[in-house]
Design an enzyme around this catalytic site. Structure first.
Site, PDB file in Angstrom:
ATOM      1  N   HIS A   1      -7.434  -3.818  13.272  1.00  0.00           N
ATOM      2  CA  HIS A   1      -6.529  -3.082  12.385  1.00  0.00           C
ATOM      3  C   HIS A   1      -7.180  -1.728  12.067  1.00  0.00           C
ATOM      4  O   HIS A   1      -8.406  -1.645  11.988  1.00  0.00           O
ATOM      5  CB  HIS A   1      -6.364  -3.927  11.115  1.00  0.00           C
ATOM      6  CG  HIS A   1      -5.340  -3.437  10.150  1.00  0.00           C
ATOM      7  ND1 HIS A   1      -5.578  -2.428   9.246  1.00  0.00           N
ATOM      8  CD2 HIS A   1      -4.062  -3.836   9.927  1.00  0.00           C
ATOM      9  CE1 HIS A   1      -4.501  -2.243   8.500  1.00  0.00           C
ATOM     10  NE2 HIS A   1      -3.564  -3.073   8.892  1.00  0.00           N
TER      11      HIS A   1
ATOM     12  N   ASP B   1     -13.432  -9.211   9.108  1.00  0.00           N
ATOM     13  CA  ASP B   1     -12.229  -8.777   8.411  1.00  0.00           C
ATOM     14  C   ASP B   1     -11.311  -9.994   8.312  1.00  0.00           C
ATOM     15  O   ASP B   1     -10.627 -10.357   9.263  1.00  0.00           O
ATOM     16  CB  ASP B   1     -11.567  -7.644   9.213  1.00  0.00           C
ATOM     17  CG  ASP B   1     -10.174  -7.302   8.679  1.00  0.00           C
ATOM     18  OD1 ASP B   1      -9.739  -7.925   7.688  1.00  0.00           O
ATOM     19  OD2 ASP B   1      -9.519  -6.417   9.267  1.00  0.00           O
TER      20      ASP B   1
ATOM     21  N   GLN C   1      -6.296 -11.371   7.690  1.00  0.00           N
ATOM     22  CA  GLN C   1      -5.317 -12.326   8.223  1.00  0.00           C
ATOM     23  C   GLN C   1      -5.871 -13.746   8.263  1.00  0.00           C
ATOM     24  O   GLN C   1      -5.115 -14.712   8.181  1.00  0.00           O
ATOM     25  CB  GLN C   1      -4.896 -11.918   9.646  1.00  0.00           C
ATOM     26  CG  GLN C   1      -4.127 -10.619   9.735  1.00  0.00           C
ATOM     27  CD  GLN C   1      -2.791 -10.660   9.018  1.00  0.00           C
ATOM     28  OE1 GLN C   1      -2.177 -11.711   8.870  1.00  0.00           O
ATOM     29  NE2 GLN C   1      -2.344  -9.506   8.552  1.00  0.00           N
TER      30      GLN C   1
ATOM     31  N   LYS D   1      -1.987 -10.954   0.568  1.00  0.00           N
ATOM     32  CA  LYS D   1      -1.529 -11.685   1.752  1.00  0.00           C
ATOM     33  C   LYS D   1      -1.705 -13.187   1.584  1.00  0.00           C
ATOM     34  O   LYS D   1      -1.443 -13.955   2.511  1.00  0.00           O
ATOM     35  CB  LYS D   1      -2.304 -11.220   2.993  1.00  0.00           C
ATOM     36  CG  LYS D   1      -2.039  -9.764   3.378  1.00  0.00           C
ATOM     37  CD  LYS D   1      -2.670  -9.432   4.714  1.00  0.00           C
ATOM     38  CE  LYS D   1      -2.902  -7.956   4.901  1.00  0.00           C
ATOM     39  NZ  LYS D   1      -1.741  -7.243   5.446  1.00  0.00           N
TER      40      LYS D   1
ATOM     41  N   CYS E   1      -0.400  -1.001  12.502  1.00  0.00           N
ATOM     42  CA  CYS E   1      -1.725  -0.426  12.234  1.00  0.00           C
ATOM     43  C   CYS E   1      -2.730  -0.809  13.307  1.00  0.00           C
ATOM     44  O   CYS E   1      -3.923  -0.990  13.014  1.00  0.00           O
ATOM     45  CB  CYS E   1      -2.245  -0.848  10.856  1.00  0.00           C
ATOM     46  SG  CYS E   1      -1.262  -0.191   9.529  1.00  0.00           S
TER      47      CYS E   1
HETATM   48  C1  LIG Z   1      -6.347  -7.639  10.202  1.00  0.00           C
HETATM   49  C2  LIG Z   1      -6.123  -6.781   9.006  1.00  0.00           C
HETATM   50  N1  LIG Z   1      -7.164  -6.093   8.484  1.00  0.00           N
HETATM   51  C3  LIG Z   1      -7.035  -5.315   7.407  1.00  0.00           C
HETATM   52  C4  LIG Z   1      -5.829  -5.176   6.775  1.00  0.00           C
HETATM   53  C5  LIG Z   1      -5.750  -4.262   5.603  1.00  0.00           C
HETATM   54  O1  LIG Z   1      -5.397  -4.930   4.435  1.00  0.00           O
HETATM   55  P1  LIG Z   1      -5.000  -4.073   3.148  1.00  0.00           P
HETATM   56  O2  LIG Z   1      -3.886  -3.174   3.556  1.00  0.00           O
HETATM   57  O3  LIG Z   1      -4.567  -5.078   2.159  1.00  0.00           O
HETATM   58  O4  LIG Z   1      -6.206  -3.314   2.756  1.00  0.00           O
HETATM   59  C6  LIG Z   1      -4.726  -5.888   7.265  1.00  0.00           C
HETATM   60  C7  LIG Z   1      -3.406  -5.820   6.586  1.00  0.00           C
HETATM   61  O5  LIG Z   1      -2.487  -5.172   6.991  1.00  0.00           O
HETATM   62  C8  LIG Z   1      -4.876  -6.693   8.409  1.00  0.00           C
HETATM   63  O6  LIG Z   1      -3.842  -7.349   8.926  1.00  0.00           O
END
Ligand SMILES: Cc1ncc(COP(=O)(O)O)c(C=O)c1O
Ligand SMILES: Cc1ncc(COP(=O)(O)O)c(C=O)c1O
Lengths: 153, 412, 412, 153
Positions: free
Chosen positions: C122, C199, C202, C225, C365
């Site tokens: 992401h 990370d 998910q 989430k 993203c």
């Molecule tokens: C794999 C992954 N990493 C990071 C994020 C970033 O999360 P946040 O937007 O809550 O900071 C997301 C969420 O969209 C994600 O799916």
């Protein structure tokens, strides 16, 4: 008896108004500083150690009634004790403060400290009561390591 | 004037009992209470249209996006700013100040530069500059206070000099209540080519605010102190500055294109909002602003002058009370720091709490100011729209009780 | 197994109609919906004990502090971490990753060092490392995927080398659903003296998580989430690392003493939490964790494997649908990215929305991954505890309708 | 008529399935790139300008139906127009898309574009429809400044 009167028992106010062993030691074995970051209260504990015992203790404390009273009672309780005894006294006191809510009966020589049990109802203030003790424990640890006597622990 | 009794009905927490007494909440400088409409906005969002924003094509996401972006416009209007794209949502005022220190500071502060702060800054408007100065070999310089707690403008004119790159000051002191002469400091700063940063954490909730009238280059504030939920801060900056600044936090949403080895950043305001924002709380902040606007910031100010003047008057009748900060309620906010005889502020706070009265005790995140005042802490009562003179009376009665409980320390 | 019909009753938003149809929410990878207990926790806080925390001596502040700190302990238990002082509250996963990149990265990454990411990261776990690498003269190296969307462990073993300082990977892909072999990558990283950052944005909401079993050095995730409110992220790190790291954001609460010219930082976790935290949302996050724990993460996983297997099977019957990622539901999460004939994902999303079905369309993203897949975007359906097979059936029916609306592009 | 059918009117689908003026110009006067950061859609607009008019236009577009159809219709509408006319056409179109919700009647030669009015109900997709036009406007601006003819604006 109001809530406050239960907290600020006579013994506490006596120690607060007339704190024992206040001041500095000119040539302490160790000196240890403690601070409560939440309120800014500060304390300096001076001890002079002789044959593994606390020959003298002085406190330079600026704090609230609980902090001051706890330190004052502490200085009376541990003065003359061996380092080992003092550590034990500290742990008896800390157990009382951090333990459950029932009233604890302390050994006669520590009787005054029972007055601090009212503090247990106030989580924030438990830290005030513990500050002098934690600072003392640090001083003792320093004294032991200076002495190379850490094997005594 | 505002109708306090009507207002009180909008704040469910005011019905709460503490130690068997009706809650009297005088800790508003720490955080304010929330009206029902703000709590309701959170509920409506989560029950009705919770969704991630900006990239969603479905109805919930469109509704959430338009509510979120609508608040940006409300904030713009609330601080009388020219463009809503210059309104950035952060977590709190602290994060907003760090954003400036990292993004603007790391690109603009050079060795030997001077960063000017006042002697009454909150740690949040001090530590970020200390760290920046240490990293860059820059110097912190302080604006001193007059004996009655006002900014000494003569000294200010002397220390804001050719090496000054930025002047960062609170709009209102969270200890003394002092209202800073922001415009005058801005003129001094701008005459030297320096920027003016205003920490509005205490000012914006209580004083009608216009960034153009203040003449500042950046303004930050925290919504939890102005009826909004926790978790939302605001950064406003001049467009040219924000556009020239590199991003601070990076990740989703703040990009316009990403490759494995490079990135193109998004435009304002998104460049500075990385990741999923605090959507619900931003939306509820909109309700808080609506509520304040409906009352009228001028009316709020009038009410607070009234309360503050009353409290200062009554405190002056208590011989053992020491009050810090300006004596005139019209040049200060409703934040009253005091000490009472030799009773430690912690003990005052505890005893007042027994009477259901919430005040704050300690250094209020202003340790350097405490040292200047030669105290380790103070007790602090701070007012907002729902406070009354009756509450102030009860507060002062309880203060006298503290003297009795503590064994008449006053007369030792 | 979990009782989905019972669960659905706890989510008020599921009663909502969109375009006259019952909402079918399949955008859970973007953000989840919230159960009543979470919404209720916010209300109880604001109506009952809203106050600023840590420094307050009054009852509201004590209650708020103990609720807030209680959630730290809940999070510790939820991720099976040894010490709650290593749990740091941030705004979102993105901010947590930035914290690591700024605080750990700026102190440890040197010119020539290699930062290893996977090809499916992401933007939030990519751009911060790009910027760090550019600033430090370090290099980004990518772990490639096999044709069925799994991490290629052979290639990983080849590229994680002596210059590798850190391996940062997603626990589960938000596009492919791929579950990363975190433990294996951790072994490779640790054998080279590198750190492993996971990370979990998910992964943590859907898979039972234990930091010691994962063998990672840092774990980040976002509470919105996983049934929690917006505005709360978590950073967990090993104590030695966090203790050695300089603070990131500075200001109130993260200090133990401040002078005009210097500062002493507070201990963990406070060192990393500057300013007023998002108190209400952290407290409500505690309710979200309770809810998940009551259902049991293993049961949630079983439900999602069931749904995902069903959806993959049904999608495979649609000749013009292309599904990305692993075909086996047991080695992937309930996130299904697909394209349908020549219909652009945006158009799919729009037409499904007309039927009340919320999916996401776009690059999610993950632009570098989109380039690897040779698409500008995908449509994505993602599941959570309240989704049912009936909803998947309706989703697939609506997908066929897209073909009709768009003039049978499939058969052009 | 379903919601979707109202959005995806026949004219739109026709342009989507058979986009006009797709491709590249070999030697364009200017070439301008546009991107929609929300979905990643990209478009490149090529124009060749002759005596202040758009002699030829080609689009290299990869996007959704609305984006593609809007670009295709645009290319037909502005081909042969003077730069000034093209800017005016763009502003008529943008006003229609960003204006209120009522149906707008466009001049006969822009009739096809009316079909895009269904998009107005979908705020996110308005950006899809505008992308080709904003990219064209950038191209025109570039052409003018290349020409030193910016005084014509
Ligand atoms: C794999 C992954 N990493 C990071 C994020 C970033 O999360 P946040 O937007 O809550 O900071 C997301 C969420 O969209 C994600 O799916
Ligand atoms: C003057 C001032 N500045 C900054 C802050 C920091 O605000 P926050 O904690 O919301 O970031 C405060 C609040 O305590 C304040 O009073």
């Amino acid at each position: 008896m109001s809530l406050a009167d239960d907290l600020y028992r006579e013994t506490i106010l006596d120690h607060y108004h007339h704190p024992r062993n206040q001041g500095e030691l000119v040539a302490p074995t160790v000196k240890s500083e403690g601070v409560n970051p939440l309120c800014g209260d500060e304390i300096t504990v001076y001890i002079s150690v002789d044959s593994n015992s606390i020959a003298d203790i002085k406190l330079d404390a600026h704090g609230c009634s609980i902090n001051m009273a706890s330190g004052s009672m502490m200085s009376e309780a541990v003065k003359g004790q061996s380092l080992e005894q003092a550590v034990k006294t500290a742990s008896i006191f800390k157990n009382m403060m951090l333990g459950g809510s029932q009233e604890v009966i302390l050994p006669e020589e520590l009787e005054d400290l029972e007055a601090l049990q009212g503090v247990k109802k106030y989580p924030v203030r438990i830290k005030c009561a513990l500050l002098p003790w934690n600072t003392l424990l640090e001083a003792i640890e320093q004294a032991r390591s200076q002495d190379g006597a850490s094997d005594n622990i | 004037m505002i109708d306090v009794q009507e207002i009180r009905k909008d704040f469910p927490i005011l019905e709460r009992q503490v130690n068997g007494k009706q809650l009297i909440y005088l800790d508003n400088a720490a955080t304010s209470q929330k009206p029902r409409c703000v709590i309701q906005a959170l509920q409506s969002y989560y029950e009705g249209y919770n969704a991630n924003i900006h990239r969603g094509i479905h109805t919930l996401s469109e509704e959430a996006t338009s509510a979120y972006e609508g608040v940006r416009e409300k904030v713009r209007e609330f601080i009388d700013a020219p463009e809503s794209r210059c309104v950035i949502f952060t977590r709190n005022a602290t994060e907003a100040l760090n954003l400036i220190a990292y993004s603007w500071g790391r690109t603009n502060i050079l060795p030997g530069d001077e960063i000017v702060l006042s002697a009454m800054e909150h740690h949040s408007n001090l530590v970020p500059w200390q760290l920046l100065a240490a990293e860059r070999g820059a110097k912190l310089v302080y604006l001193e206070l007059t004996p009655d707690g006002l900014i000494d403008l003569e000294q200010a004119a002397a220390v804001i000099g050719p090496r000054t790159k930025v002047v960062a000051v609170t709009m209102m002191s969270n200890v003394l209540g002092t209202i800073t002469p922001v415009r005058e400091l801005g003129n001094l700063a701008h005459a030297r080519g320096a920027l003016l940063i205003v920490d509005g954490a205490q000012g914006v909730p209580h004083l009608k605010t216009s960034v153009s009238e203040l003449g500042c280059d950046f303004l930050v504030f925290s919504c939890h102190k102005m009826l909004g939920p926790t978790g939302v801060g605001i950064l406003w900056g001049r467009a040219e500055l924000l556009e020239a600044m590199p991003p601070f936090l990076s990740g989703g949403d703040m990009i316009s294109a990403v490759w494995r080895d490079r990135v193109r950043f998004n435009e304002l305001p998104y460049k500075f909002e990385a990741g999923t924002p605090n959507i619900a709380d931003v939306i509820a902040t909109g309700s808080a602003i609506d509520y304040l606007q409906k009352l009228g910031m001028d009316n709020i100010r009038a009410h607070e002058i009234d309360l503050t003047g009353y409290a200062l008057g009554r405190l002056s009748e208590i011989p053992d009370a020491t009050v810090y900060g300006p004596g005139d309620a019209t040049c200060r906010g409703g934040v009253i720091s005091f000490n009472f005889a030799d009773v430690h502020p912690h003990d005052i706070g505890q005893i007042l709490n027994d009477a259901g009265i919430a005040i704050r005790a300690g250094h209020h995140c202003c340790q350097p100011l405490m040292r200047d005042l030669k105290v380790t802490g103070t007790a602090r009562a701070s007012f907002y729209i729902y406070n009354t003179k009756e509450e102030i009376d009860l507060f002062l009665d309880a203060l006298q009780e503290a003297d009795r409980v503590m064994g008449h320390v006053a007369c030792r």
